[in-house]
Design a protein around this motif. Structure first.
Motif: not given
Length: 147
Positions: A32-35, A109-112, A144-146
């Motif tokens: 995954x890459x955030x922009x 997903x957890x890391x993101x 994050x709470x999930x």
């Protein structure tokens, strides 16, 4: 596992290829890459990202280790930039490798979610309307709470 907090841009293709190389026992590699995107508060000129060297790397290393403990991962990569970035620039990258795709996707997903809500970075938007610190968003905390 590799964690990098850096000012310099990174080469997405090279990082992905390097990460995937040697993963012969893994059946899935997720990236995954955030922009940096434009602002809701006006046209974004620059996103200024600050952090405390040492503290930030430790926090990201701890969360990457947590992902490895919670999911069956072969490897983890986290890259996050700091400094002044403009819209369209890559701000971060997460990669996970696992024997099965579910572990790779969930760990990514957890890391993101962690990076978006809890990583020790401070972001300030400079727009054509002025300068504002980016506030935490409820939806990021909810995500994050999930976990």
């Amino acid at each position: 596992m590799r964690v990098s907090v850096q000012e310099a841009p990174f080469d997405l293709g090279a990082e992905t290829a390097q990460f995937a190389a040697g993963q012969q026992t893994m059946g899935a590699v997720v990236t995954f890459t955030g922009v940096v995107r434009d602002s809701d508060a006006g046209t974004l000129e620059v996103m200024e990202i600050e952090h405390y060297p040492g503290m930030t790397e430790r926090a990201l290393t701890e969360i990457a280790g947590e992902a490895q403990r919670r999911w069956s991962l072969g490897d983890v990569l986290v890259i996050h930039r700091h400094g002044s970035l403009t819209p369209g620039e890559m701000i971060m990258m997460v990669a996970t490798a696992a024997r099965h795709r579910k572990d790779a996707f969930e760990a990514a997903e957890f890391l993101m979610d962690y990076l978006k809500s809890r990583a020790p970075f401070w972001k300030r938007e400079v727009t054509d309307q002025g300068t504002d610190w980016v506030a935490a968003r409820d939806e990021d905390e909810d995500a994050l709470s999930r976990w």
